[in-house]
Design an enzyme around this catalytic site. Structure first.
Site, short mmCIF file in Angstrom:
data_model
loop_
_atom_site.label_atom_id
_atom_site.label_comp_id
_atom_site.label_asym_id
_atom_site.label_seq_id
_atom_site.Cartn_x
_atom_site.Cartn_y
_atom_site.Cartn_z
N TYR A 42 -0.46 3.06 25.14
CA TYR A 42 0.70 3.47 24.34
C TYR A 42 1.39 4.64 25.03
O TYR A 42 0.74 5.50 25.64
CB TYR A 42 0.27 3.94 22.95
N ASP A 81 2.57 -0.44 13.55
CA ASP A 81 3.05 0.01 12.25
C ASP A 81 4.57 0.02 12.18
O ASP A 81 5.26 -0.13 13.21
CB ASP A 81 2.55 1.43 11.97
#
Length: 270
Positions: free
Chosen positions: A109, A51
């Site tokens: 992540y 994103d």
């Protein structure tokens, strides 16, 4: 011929990964640079679409081409047409059976969170920030409720296009280092905004707003309205994409971030 590339980028400089008409995405800039170098349009397929504001340290793409080039020239030549906020780290010929997205069996992540009464302008876009103290042990206890294969609908954005909300979350680590708390999330795959929504909930527990077992109720409820607001993107990094050993995908280079020594201790590629 199928070529895989390892990509790093500063997510703060782009409106996410996926190509858009305005052209201000990582994919737009990468494909423009590839076309300039190759003199023909090339379409990339990515391991995971990040994103706006989310950084890439271990992003992987592939593309198909009939052009014959020395392998490293794809690195050097493409980088010559990229802005300073994006870089091709490596290139590798792959068999046709390799797919940047579908061959991947896990993603990792990291989230770097700066915990201090006053925000630092030097960390803008590089780390999340919270001005209140956090309880590390409470966040670890809360995270334990999330490990395993579950329906993560409570942590899924309304724009998520995944076919199923069921994912297998292998690991969440919480590590404090000075004024920072570093989070590691490892799963077979993630839903849209899933890590940021998990972060919002963990921070809410860390601040004492909810007990650790609240997260078990949120997970069981399968309702996004039960969870905390989506946390800021600034400190989120796609650090590693895991592939079968047969493809020999080069490891991500984490040394480009100032807290790489902390992340190395957590070892994203285990």
């Amino acid at each position: 011929m199928r070529i895989a590339l390892g990509i790093q980028y500063d997510g703060a400089a782009f409106c996410g990964w996926q190509a858009q008409p305005h052209g201000k995405t990582v994919q737009d800039r990468l494909e423009h640079a590839l076309a300039e170098f190759a003199r023909v349009p090339l379409h990339t397929t990515v391991a995971g679409r990040t994103d706006t504001g989310v950084h890439g340290l271990g992003q992987v793409v592939h593309f198909d081409t009939d052009l014959e080039r020395e392998v490293f020239s794809w690195v050097r030549g493409t980088n010559a047409f990229l802005p300073s906020t994006v870089s091709v780290q490596w290139a590798k010929p792959m068999p046709d059976t390799f797919h940047a997205r579908f061959s991947a069996f896990e993603r990792t992540y990291y989230y770097a969170l700066y915990v201090h009464p006053v925000r630092s302008p030097m960390l803008a876009g590089r780390a999340g920030w919270i001005h209140t103290p956090l309880d590390d042990d409470a966040m670890r206890a809360a995270a334990a409720h999330l490990i395993g294969e579950h329906d993560f609908s409570s942590f899924r954005s309304s724009e998520c296009q995944s076919k199923t909300p069921v994912k297998h979350l292998y690991q969440i680590d919480v590590r404090r280092a000075g004024h920072f708390i570093h989070f590691r999330f490892r799963a077979n795959a993630f839903l849209h905004h899933m890590v940021r929504n998990l972060m919002g909930c963990l921070v809410a527990v860390g601040r004492g707003r909810y007990p650790a077992d609240w997260l078990a109720d949120v997970l069981a409820g399968r309702d996004r309205n039960l969870a905390a607001p989506t946390f800021m993107a600034d400190g989120l990094y796609l650090a590693h994409v895991g592939y079968p050993a047969e493809f020999a995908v080069p490891p991500a280079q984490l040394g480009s971030v100032p807290w790489s020594s902390v992340w190395a201790d957590l070892d994203p590629q285990t």
